[in-house]
Design a protein around this motif. Structure first.
Motif, PDB file in Angstrom:
ATOM      1  N   LYS A   1       0.836  -1.205   0.000  1.00  9.71           N
ATOM      2  CA  LYS A   1       0.000   0.000   0.000  1.00  9.71           C
ATOM      3  C   LYS A   1       0.872   1.256   0.000  1.00  9.71           C
ATOM      4  O   LYS A   1       0.618   2.219  -0.739  1.00  9.71           O
ATOM      5  N   ALA A   2       1.902   1.252   0.851  1.00 10.81           N
ATOM      6  CA  ALA A   2       2.781   2.422   0.952  1.00 10.81           C
ATOM      7  C   ALA A   2       3.570   2.624  -0.337  1.00 10.81           C
ATOM      8  O   ALA A   2       3.759   3.758  -0.799  1.00 10.81           O
ATOM      9  N   ALA A   3       4.033   1.515  -0.919  1.00 10.73           N
ATOM     10  CA  ALA A   3       4.801   1.607  -2.169  1.00 10.73           C
ATOM     11  C   ALA A   3       3.966   2.231  -3.282  1.00 10.73           C
ATOM     12  O   ALA A   3       4.494   2.944  -4.151  1.00 10.73           O
ATOM     13  N   GLY A   4       2.650   1.984  -3.238  1.00 12.51           N
ATOM     14  CA  GLY A   4       1.769   2.545  -4.248  1.00 12.51           C
ATOM     15  C   GLY A   4       1.690   4.060  -4.201  1.00 12.51           C
ATOM     16  O   GLY A   4       1.297   4.698  -5.183  1.00 12.51           O
ATOM     17  N   ARG A   5       2.102   4.642  -3.085  1.00 13.68           N
ATOM     18  CA  ARG A   5       2.111   6.101  -2.972  1.00 13.68           C
ATOM     19  C   ARG A   5       3.418   6.689  -3.493  1.00 13.68           C
ATOM     20  O   ARG A   5       3.566   7.907  -3.576  1.00 13.68           O
ATOM     21  N   ILE A   6       4.361   5.821  -3.803  1.00 10.40           N
ATOM     22  CA  ILE A   6       5.621   6.254  -4.410  1.00 10.40           C
ATOM     23  C   ILE A   6       5.645   5.893  -5.891  1.00 10.40           C
ATOM     24  O   ILE A   6       6.033   6.712  -6.727  1.00 10.40           O
ATOM     25  N   TRP A   7       5.245   4.645  -6.184  1.00 10.78           N
ATOM     26  CA  TRP A   7       5.273   4.140  -7.556  1.00 10.78           C
ATOM     27  C   TRP A   7       3.836   3.893  -8.022  1.00 10.78           C
ATOM     28  O   TRP A   7       3.191   2.928  -7.564  1.00 10.78           O
ATOM     29  N   PRO A   8       3.301   4.713  -8.903  1.00  6.80           N
ATOM     30  CA  PRO A   8       1.900   4.596  -9.332  1.00  6.80           C
ATOM     31  C   PRO A   8       1.520   3.235  -9.897  1.00  6.80           C
ATOM     32  O   PRO A   8       0.361   2.815  -9.785  1.00  6.80           O
ATOM     33  N   ASP A   9       2.488   2.519 -10.481  1.00  7.67           N
ATOM     34  CA  ASP A   9       2.144   1.213 -11.060  1.00  7.67           C
ATOM     35  C   ASP A   9       1.901   0.153  -9.990  1.00  7.67           C
ATOM     36  O   ASP A   9       1.573  -0.991 -10.316  1.00  7.67           O
ATOM     37  N   MET A  10       2.031   0.523  -8.706  1.00  7.39           N
ATOM     38  CA  MET A  10       1.746  -0.409  -7.611  1.00  7.39           C
ATOM     39  C   MET A  10       0.454  -0.042  -6.885  1.00  7.39           C
ATOM     40  O   MET A  10       0.201  -0.510  -5.771  1.00  7.39           O
TER      41      MET A  10
ATOM     42  N   THR B   1      18.407  -1.718  -2.240  1.00  9.02           N
ATOM     43  CA  THR B   1      17.744  -0.729  -1.385  1.00  9.02           C
ATOM     44  C   THR B   1      18.241   0.673  -1.713  1.00  9.02           C
ATOM     45  O   THR B   1      17.444   1.611  -1.871  1.00  9.02           O
ATOM     46  N   ALA B   2      19.551   0.817  -1.807  1.00 10.05           N
ATOM     47  CA  ALA B   2      20.141   2.132  -2.108  1.00 10.05           C
ATOM     48  C   ALA B   2      19.672   2.648  -3.466  1.00 10.05           C
ATOM     49  O   ALA B   2      19.367   3.839  -3.626  1.00 10.05           O
ATOM     50  N   THR B   3      19.592   1.748  -4.442  1.00  9.94           N
ATOM     51  CA  THR B   3      19.161   2.142  -5.786  1.00  9.94           C
ATOM     52  C   THR B   3      17.722   2.631  -5.786  1.00  9.94           C
ATOM     53  O   THR B   3      17.398   3.667  -6.389  1.00  9.94           O
ATOM     54  N   LEU B   4      16.845   1.921  -5.085  1.00 11.00           N
ATOM     55  CA  LEU B   4      15.438   2.325  -5.030  1.00 11.00           C
ATOM     56  C   LEU B   4      15.267   3.666  -4.318  1.00 11.00           C
ATOM     57  O   LEU B   4      14.472   4.508  -4.750  1.00 11.00           O
ATOM     58  N   LEU B   5      16.002   3.864  -3.244  1.00 14.29           N
ATOM     59  CA  LEU B   5      15.928   5.136  -2.532  1.00 14.29           C
ATOM     60  C   LEU B   5      16.352   6.285  -3.443  1.00 14.29           C
ATOM     61  O   LEU B   5      15.722   7.363  -3.445  1.00 14.29           O
ATOM     62  N   GLN B   6      17.412   6.054  -4.199  1.00  8.54           N
ATOM     63  CA  GLN B   6      17.912   7.096  -5.096  1.00  8.54           C
ATOM     64  C   GLN B   6      16.921   7.360  -6.231  1.00  8.54           C
ATOM     65  O   GLN B   6      16.625   8.514  -6.559  1.00  8.54           O
ATOM     66  N   GLN B   7      16.388   6.298  -6.796  1.00 13.38           N
ATOM     67  CA  GLN B   7      15.443   6.455  -7.902  1.00 13.38           C
ATOM     68  C   GLN B   7      14.182   7.194  -7.465  1.00 13.38           C
ATOM     69  O   GLN B   7      13.653   8.027  -8.207  1.00 13.38           O
ATOM     70  N   ALA B   8      13.704   6.886  -6.277  1.00  6.59           N
ATOM     71  CA  ALA B   8      12.461   7.485  -5.787  1.00  6.59           C
ATOM     72  C   ALA B   8      12.682   8.842  -5.129  1.00  6.59           C
ATOM     73  O   ALA B   8      11.723   9.541  -4.816  1.00  6.59           O
ATOM     74  N   GLN B   9      13.958   9.186  -4.906  1.00  3.11           N
ATOM     75  CA  GLN B   9      14.288  10.462  -4.255  1.00  3.11           C
ATOM     76  C   GLN B   9      13.605  10.583  -2.891  1.00  3.11           C
ATOM     77  O   GLN B   9      12.995  11.612  -2.559  1.00  3.11           O
ATOM     78  N   VAL B  10      13.697   9.520  -2.103  1.00  7.44           N
ATOM     79  CA  VAL B  10      13.154   9.523  -0.748  1.00  7.44           C
ATOM     80  C   VAL B  10      14.239   9.061   0.218  1.00  7.44           C
ATOM     81  O   VAL B  10      15.189   8.371  -0.172  1.00  7.44           O
ATOM     82  N   GLY B  11      14.097   9.448   1.472  1.00  6.73           N
ATOM     83  CA  GLY B  11      15.042   9.038   2.509  1.00  6.73           C
ATOM     84  C   GLY B  11      14.401   8.046   3.456  1.00  6.73           C
ATOM     85  O   GLY B  11      13.178   7.796   3.402  1.00  6.73           O
ATOM     86  N   ILE B  12      15.187   7.483   4.331  1.00  2.48           N
ATOM     87  CA  ILE B  12      14.690   6.500   5.288  1.00  2.48           C
ATOM     88  C   ILE B  12      13.631   7.104   6.201  1.00  2.48           C
ATOM     89  O   ILE B  12      12.608   6.468   6.483  1.00  2.48           O
TER      90      ILE B  12
END
Length: 249
Positions: free
Chosen positions: A28-37, A86-97
């Protein structure tokens, strides 16, 4: 009279079988970052998530883990390259921990506000654990977890388990488990102190602190760990593998 043993319990994977809820919240949370989810989560991913759950230390990581699974990463690939992925996804999404922690908690809060009974049902306690905890003296145990404390309280309350707020140490405090255990040990001088955890890396982290040498470490064999973890513990003398039946007795 002998003083009671003081117990510190991890929560997810020791008390609560939260893997399904964590997977769904992560999706559910990922869907708020990546629309295809934003579509319904494929049910097959729950089994896949259970298999990679041992690698996850803190709940918010489920957001990234579900993205990896949705993108087609295999279980083996995730285990071998988890840190880099994990690092790649954080960078791609431009979000922090911190962003992910907030998002994960907010997503849980929304689910609870919309359907609390469903959320509780997705967080069952392991069989017999509720009765075990109710038998313990209220001042003889703590919860030391990476889960946010408000969710621990809700699950305990739903199972009629009473534990004072000050005996729950969660993600909110920004303290490592060794630091929490060090502080608790100081509060109970001269008493035996046991720590029960299902993640081998967490127990190994405790071992690195000489001040915690007196803490007896127990590895929850029923929790979120791997066959390799179990084999490693079987060859150690300073971490005791514990099955659920022995814990309940």
């Amino acid at each position: 009279m002998n003083k009671p043993i003081i117990h510190a319990f991890d929560f997810d994977g020791v008390i609560c079988d939260s893997a399904v809820e964590t997977a769904i919240t992560g999706w559910k949370a990922a869907g708020r970052i990546w629309p295809d989810m934003q579509s319904e989560m494929p049910e097959a991913l729950i089994d896949s998530f259970r298999r990679i759950r041992p690698i996850i230390e803190t709940g918010y990581e489920a957001i990234l883990a579900m993205r990896m699974l949705q993108q087609g990463d295999s279980i083996g690939d995730i285990y071998q390259g988890y840190t880099d992925k994990t690092a790649t996804l954080l960078q791609q999404a431009q979000v922090g921990i911190d962003d992910l922690k907030q998002l994960f908690g907010d997503t849980r809060d929304q689910w609870i506000s919309e359907n609390r009974p469903q959320w509780i049902a997705m967080n069952p306690l392991f069989a017999g654990v509720a009765e075990k905890l109710k038998r313990l003296e209220a001042d003889s145990w703590y919860i030391v977890t990476t889960k946010q404390e408000r969710f621990v309280r809700k699950i305990l309350k739903a199972n009629d388990i009473s534990l004072a707020d000050e005996r729950i140490f969660g993600l909110d405090r920004n303290l490592s488990k060794p630091r929490v255990l060090t502080d608790l040990l100081a509060k109970h001088p001269g008493q035996s102190f046991h720590f029960l955890e299902d993640r081998l890396p967490a127990l190994q982290g405790v071992q690195k602190h000489p001040a915690l040498a007196s803490v007896k470490l127990f590895f929850a064999l029923w929790g979120y760990n791997t066959r390799e973890d179990k084999a490693l513990v079987a060859g150690q003398h300073d971490i005791s593998g514990l099955n659920l039946e022995d814990f309940l007795s």
